[in-house]
Motif scaffolding. Structure first.
Motif, PDB file in Angstrom:
ATOM      1  N   ALA A  77       0.832  -1.209   0.000  1.00  0.00           N
ATOM      2  CA  ALA A  77       0.000   0.000   0.000  1.00  0.00           C
ATOM      3  C   ALA A  77       0.867   1.259   0.000  1.00  0.00           C
ATOM      4  O   ALA A  77       0.417   2.325  -0.419  1.00  0.00           O
ATOM      5  N   ARG A  78       2.099   1.133   0.462  1.00  0.00           N
ATOM      6  CA  ARG A  78       2.992   2.303   0.546  1.00  0.00           C
ATOM      7  C   ARG A  78       4.025   2.336  -0.567  1.00  0.00           C
ATOM      8  O   ARG A  78       4.944   3.134  -0.534  1.00  0.00           O
ATOM      9  N   THR A  79       3.886   1.404  -1.498  1.00  0.00           N
ATOM     10  CA  THR A  79       4.829   1.376  -2.613  1.00  0.00           C
ATOM     11  C   THR A  79       4.062   1.418  -3.933  1.00  0.00           C
ATOM     12  O   THR A  79       2.894   1.062  -3.985  1.00  0.00           O
ATOM     13  N   GLY A  80       4.761   1.850  -4.960  1.00  0.00           N
ATOM     14  CA  GLY A  80       4.166   1.838  -6.292  1.00  0.00           C
ATOM     15  C   GLY A  80       5.110   1.101  -7.220  1.00  0.00           C
ATOM     16  O   GLY A  80       6.329   1.159  -7.041  1.00  0.00           O
ATOM     17  N   LEU A  81       4.541   0.392  -8.186  1.00  0.00           N
ATOM     18  CA  LEU A  81       5.376  -0.400  -9.103  1.00  0.00           C
ATOM     19  C   LEU A  81       5.049  -0.042 -10.546  1.00  0.00           C
ATOM     20  O   LEU A  81       3.892  -0.027 -10.947  1.00  0.00           O
ATOM     21  N   VAL A 150       1.863   6.046  -9.183  1.00  0.00           N
ATOM     22  CA  VAL A 150       1.988   7.126  -8.182  1.00  0.00           C
ATOM     23  C   VAL A 150       0.635   7.653  -7.693  1.00  0.00           C
ATOM     24  O   VAL A 150       0.602   8.482  -6.785  1.00  0.00           O
ATOM     25  N   LEU A 151      -0.445   7.146  -8.287  1.00  0.00           N
ATOM     26  CA  LEU A 151      -1.765   7.705  -7.991  1.00  0.00           C
ATOM     27  C   LEU A 151      -2.096   7.675  -6.494  1.00  0.00           C
ATOM     28  O   LEU A 151      -2.690   8.618  -5.954  1.00  0.00           O
ATOM     29  N   HIS A 152      -1.697   6.623  -5.819  1.00  0.00           N
ATOM     30  CA  HIS A 152      -2.017   6.479  -4.392  1.00  0.00           C
ATOM     31  C   HIS A 152      -0.946   7.125  -3.511  1.00  0.00           C
ATOM     32  O   HIS A 152      -0.926   6.905  -2.306  1.00  0.00           O
ATOM     33  N   GLU A 153      -0.062   7.913  -4.134  1.00  0.00           N
ATOM     34  CA  GLU A 153       0.984   8.665  -3.442  1.00  0.00           C
ATOM     35  C   GLU A 153       1.848   7.769  -2.561  1.00  0.00           C
ATOM     36  O   GLU A 153       1.932   7.951  -1.337  1.00  0.00           O
ATOM     37  N   PRO A 154       2.534   6.812  -3.188  1.00  0.00           N
ATOM     38  CA  PRO A 154       3.380   5.907  -2.401  1.00  0.00           C
ATOM     39  C   PRO A 154       4.657   6.599  -1.931  1.00  0.00           C
ATOM     40  O   PRO A 154       5.129   7.542  -2.572  1.00  0.00           O
ATOM     41  N   GLN A 155       5.200   6.099  -0.820  1.00  0.00           N
ATOM     42  CA  GLN A 155       6.467   6.646  -0.330  1.00  0.00           C
ATOM     43  C   GLN A 155       7.631   6.111  -1.154  1.00  0.00           C
ATOM     44  O   GLN A 155       8.638   6.775  -1.323  1.00  0.00           O
ATOM     45  N   VAL A 156       7.477   4.878  -1.620  1.00  0.00           N
ATOM     46  CA  VAL A 156       8.576   4.229  -2.344  1.00  0.00           C
ATOM     47  C   VAL A 156       8.084   3.813  -3.724  1.00  0.00           C
ATOM     48  O   VAL A 156       6.982   3.279  -3.859  1.00  0.00           O
ATOM     49  N   LEU A 157       8.905   4.097  -4.718  1.00  0.00           N
ATOM     50  CA  LEU A 157       8.537   3.744  -6.094  1.00  0.00           C
ATOM     51  C   LEU A 157       9.552   2.772  -6.673  1.00  0.00           C
ATOM     52  O   LEU A 157      10.762   2.998  -6.556  1.00  0.00           O
TER      53      LEU A 157
ATOM     54  N   PRO B 121       1.066  -6.098 -11.815  1.00  0.00           N
ATOM     55  CA  PRO B 121       0.548  -4.878 -11.162  1.00  0.00           C
ATOM     56  C   PRO B 121      -0.579  -5.155 -10.177  1.00  0.00           C
ATOM     57  O   PRO B 121      -0.688  -4.494  -9.152  1.00  0.00           O
ATOM     58  N   ILE B 122      -1.412  -6.164 -10.479  1.00  0.00           N
ATOM     59  CA  ILE B 122      -2.494  -6.517  -9.539  1.00  0.00           C
ATOM     60  C   ILE B 122      -1.895  -7.089  -8.248  1.00  0.00           C
ATOM     61  O   ILE B 122      -2.282  -6.728  -7.140  1.00  0.00           O
ATOM     62  N   LEU B 123      -0.914  -7.982  -8.412  1.00  0.00           N
ATOM     63  CA  LEU B 123      -0.295  -8.594  -7.231  1.00  0.00           C
ATOM     64  C   LEU B 123       0.501  -7.572  -6.424  1.00  0.00           C
ATOM     65  O   LEU B 123       0.742  -7.778  -5.236  1.00  0.00           O
ATOM     66  N   ALA B 124       0.898  -6.474  -7.074  1.00  0.00           N
ATOM     67  CA  ALA B 124       1.677  -5.447  -6.367  1.00  0.00           C
ATOM     68  C   ALA B 124       0.788  -4.495  -5.566  1.00  0.00           C
ATOM     69  O   ALA B 124       1.290  -3.610  -4.882  1.00  0.00           O
ATOM     70  N   THR B 125      -0.529  -4.673  -5.662  1.00  0.00           N
ATOM     71  CA  THR B 125      -1.442  -3.856  -4.850  1.00  0.00           C
ATOM     72  C   THR B 125      -1.623  -4.550  -3.487  1.00  0.00           C
ATOM     73  O   THR B 125      -1.207  -5.700  -3.327  1.00  0.00           O
TER      74      THR B 125
END
Lengths: 307, 271
Positions: A77-81, A150-157, B121-125
Motif C-alpha cells: 500500500a505504501r509502494t508503487g510499481l 503514483v496515484l495512491h501517493e506511495p512513499q517508495v517507487l 501490477p495486480i499482485l503489487a497492490t
C-alpha cells in the motif's frame, strides 16, 4: 527507506541474486544497473514481497521482508510499481484503468477523481481518458502506467525499465516525471539499462549481476576509478608498451597524443609513471587525473564480476 | 473483505465479455439450446408419448412405464405425465448453463491476466490472495448465474406455453426444480468455477487452460451435475442436501486454491 541485507533468491537451485545488500535513504533515487538477467526485476519482486527471498532480509518503508501477509499488504500500500510492460487492461479506458487500480490501493472516489484528473491533465492524457487503453500509443500507455504507480501517493517507487522502447521524446517526458517524483521526496529504485538516464537522475548507483558488484554515489564510484591522463608532445604509441609492463598499471590506452592509465594506487604510482615516461624520452605536456564515466565503471564492474 | 473489490472485478469481467465477440457464442448458444431443447421435445410430444404405439416401440414402452411408476408425477393422461417428466428432468440443462459458463470464465481469469501482463501490477497492490481469488470467483460465477437464471425463466415460460398447447394443462416447475435452480445451481457453478480457477493458476497460456477446462473440468463438473442434478429435480430435500454437499465441497476447494496460490510460481513459471 529501502534496506536489503544479503538478499538471495534462487529458482530451481539456480541463483538469480546472491547476497545483495544496499541501502537507499528516504528521498533518494537509486539506479540499479545490470545486463539482462542480472536479477534487477527479481530484486524488485523480492523487495515488494511478491517473491520470498531464499536467504537474507530487507526492510521497505518500515515493513520487513519477508513479513506476514498483513505486513506484505501494508508494504504494497505504501509502494508503487511500474513494470516493464504497462500492464493495463486494453479493453478498459485510461480512466477506468486508473479507477480499478486506485480502488485496489484503497483510494476513495473523491481522491480518485481529483488526483486522476490532475495526473491525466499533467501528462496530457486527459483528452484520451475515455478511449480504450489498447488504442493508445506506447508512450501514452507508459505514462498511464506511471500515473497508476503514483496515484495512491506511495512513499517508495519501484520503476522497472520505465523508458524501454520509448522514442526519445517519450523517454525524456518520462525522465522529467521521474525527476519530479524525486523532487517530491519519494524514494525511488530505478532499474535501467540506460546509463545516461542513471547518470542524470540517480543519487546512488548499484551495479548488479547476480551480486551487487558496486554500490554508492556516482562521485564515490567514479573516484574509486580515477584514471591518469598524460599528454605528450609526441610518441605516445611508442611509450605505451613500456608502461603496460609496469605491475601497477592496470590498463593503458592511447588516444592521439594522450595516454589513459588506470593505476592500482593513483597517488603513489603517478611519480613512477612519470619517471618511466621520461626514461623513454617522452616529453610530458600535462598530467592530470580524470574521473571515470559511469559507462566505464559499469563495463569494468560487469567484466570483472562473476559470470 | 472489501466487497467493493468484488464489484470492481465483476464490472471488469462483464466489460470484457461485452467487448469480446469471441466469447459471445458461448453466452448465446448455450442458453438458446437449453431453452429450445425442452420446447422442441414438448412440441414432438405426440410422437414421443403416443400410447397407441405402446408394445411396438421399446423406447415408447420404457417412457410410458417410467411415468406410470413415478408417483410424484401428476396428470390425468400419459401424455401429460410425460410432459411433466420432460420439463422436470430437463431442468438439469439450466444447471449446466451456469456450470459451463462459470468454469469457462474462471479458467481464463488468471491466465488471461498473465497474458495481458496485468497480473504483476495486480499482485503489487495490497490485495491479498484470498481477496483476489474471491473476487475472481465472484466475477466468474455472478454473470454465469444471471445468464443461467435468465435461461431458466425463459425456458420455464416457453415450456409452460408449449406444454399447455400439447396437453391443455399449465405445466409449471416443481418445488424440486426451484430448489435445484436457486440453491444447487450456484453451488455447482461455484464448484466448477473453482476447478477452472485451479486450472487457470496452473497453466501458462490461454489455449492450455481452455483445453484443460474443456477436457477435464467441464466433464468432471458434468458428472457431479448428473449425479446430484436429476435426483434433486425430483425432490426439494435431495436438492437442498445436494446444494449443501456441493457447497461444502466448494469451500474445501476454495481453501485449497488459496493454499496453493503461489505468487512466486505465477510470476516466475509463467513467461
Amino acid at each position: 527507506m529501502i534496506e536489503a541485507r544479503a538478499l538471495s533468491r534462487s529458482f530451481d537451485g539456480r541463483p538469480a541474486i546472491e547476497g545483495v545488500s544496499f541501502h537507499v535513504p528516504e528521498g533518494k533515487l537509486c539506479a540499479l544497473l545490470g545486463p539482462n538477467g542480472a536479477g534487477k526485476t527479481t530484486t524488485i519482486r523480492v523487495l515488494l514481497g511478491l517473491l520470498p527471498p531464499t536467504a537474507g532480509e530487507a526492510n521497505v518503508a518500515g515493513y520487513p521482508v519477508p513479513g506476514s501477509e498483513e505486513d506484505g499488504a501494508r508494504l504494497r500500500a505504501r509502494t508503487g510499481l511500474l513494470t516493464e510492460a504497462p500492464g493495463c487492461y486494453d479493453r478498459m479506458s485510461g480512466r477506468e484503468n486508473l479507477e480499478l487500480f486506485g480502488r485496489l490501493y484503497g483510494m476513495g472516489s473523491a481522491d480518485l477523481r481529483t488526483r486522476g484528473e490532475y495526473w491525466l491533465r499533467k501528462l496530457e492524457l486527459w483528452e484520451a481518458r475515455d478511449k480504450p487503453f489498447g488504442t493508445w500509443s506506447k508512450g501514452m500507455k507508459q505514462r498511464l502506467a506511471l500515473i497508476r504507480a503514483v496515484l495512491h501517493e506511495p512513499q517508495v517507487l519501484f520503476l522497472d525499465e520505465p523508458t524501454a522502447g520509448l522514442d526519445p521524446g517519450g523517454a525524456r517526458d518520462v525522465r522529467d516525471l521521474i525527476a519530479e517524483f524525486r523532487a517530491e521526496g519519494r524514494t525511488i529504485l530505478l532499474c535501467t539499462h540506460n546509463l545516461a538516464e542513471a547518470e542524470a537522475l540517480a543519487d546512488l548507483v548499484g551495479i548488479l549481476r547476480r551480486r551487487m558488484l558496486a554500490f554508492g554515489s556516482l562521485a564515490d564510484l567514479s573516484s574509486s576509478q580515477v584514471r591518469l591522463e598524460v599528454e605528450l608532445a609526441a610518441g605516445a604509441e611508442g611509450i605505451a608498451p613500456a608502461l603496460r609492463m609496469l605491475p601497477f598499471v592496470l590498463e593503458c590506452s592511447v588516444v592521439g597524443r594522450t595516454l589513459h592509465l588506470l593505476l592500482a594506487d593513483l597517488r603513489n604510482d603517478t611519480p613512477e609513471v612519470v619517471r618511466a615516461i621520461v626514461a623513454q624520452d617522452g616529453l610530458i605536456l600535462s598530467v592530470h587525473p580524470a574521473r571515470a564515466a559511469l559507462e566505464e565503471i559499469y563495463l569494468r564492474a560487469v567484466r570483472e564480476g562473476p559470470a | 473483505m472489501n466487497r467493493e473489490i468484488w464489484w470492481l472485478f465483476l464490472r471488469k469481467e462483464v466489460r470484457d465479455v461485452r467487448s469480446n465477440r469471441q466469447v459471445w457464442p458461448a453466452y448465446l448458444l448455450l442458453p438458446a439450446i437449453a431453452v429450445l431443447l425442452p420446447v422442441l421435445l414438448l412440441a414432438l410430444l405426440p410422437l414421443l408419448a403416443d400410447p397407441s404405439r405402446a408394445g411396438g416401440d421399446p423406447a415408447v414402452d420404457l417412457l410410458i412405464e417410467t411415468v406410470s411408476r413415478d408417483s410424484t408425477l401428476r396428470g390425468s393422461t400419459v401424455t401429460e405425465k410425460v410432459a411433466r417428466l420432460l420439463l422436470r428432468d430437463l431442468g438439469v440443462f439450466y444447471l449446466l448453463v451456469g456450470v459451463i459458463l462459470a468454469s469457462g470464465s474462471a479458467a481464463l481469469a488468471l491466465v488471461r491476466e498473465k497474458e495481458q501482463r496485468t497480473l504483476e501490477p495486480i499482485l503489487a497492490t495490497p490485495l491479498r490472495d484470498r481477496e483476489l481469488l474471491l473476487a475472481k470467483l465472484f466475477a466468474a460465477v455472478g454473470p454465469a448465474m444471471l445468464v443461467a437464471w435468465g435461461t431458466t425463466l425463459a425456458g420455464s415460460l416457453a415450456g409452460a406455453i408449449v406444454g399447455r398447447w400439447r396437453t391443455g394443462q399449465w405445466i409449471l416447475p416443481t418445488a424440486g426444480n426451484w430448489v435445484a435452480w436457486l440453491l444447487l445451481g450456484p453451488a455447482l457453478a461455484t464448484f466448477a468455477a473453482l476447478l477452472g480457477l485451479r486450472a487457470s493458476a496452473r497453466f501458462t497460456d490461454v489455449p492450455g487452460a481452455t483445453q484443460f477446462t474443456g477436457l477435464v473440468v467441464v466433464p468432471l463438473a458434468l458428472v457431479v451435475v448428473a449425479v446430484v442434478g436429476r435426483p434433486a429435480m425430483a425432490s426439494p430435500l435431495v436438492g437442498l442436501a445436494g446444494a449443501m454437499a456441493v457447497g461444502l465441497l466448494a469451500c474445501w476447494l476454495f481453501s485449497g486454491n488459496v493454499r496453493r496460490f503461489r505468487r512466486e510460481e505465477i510470476l516466475t513459471r509463467w513467461r
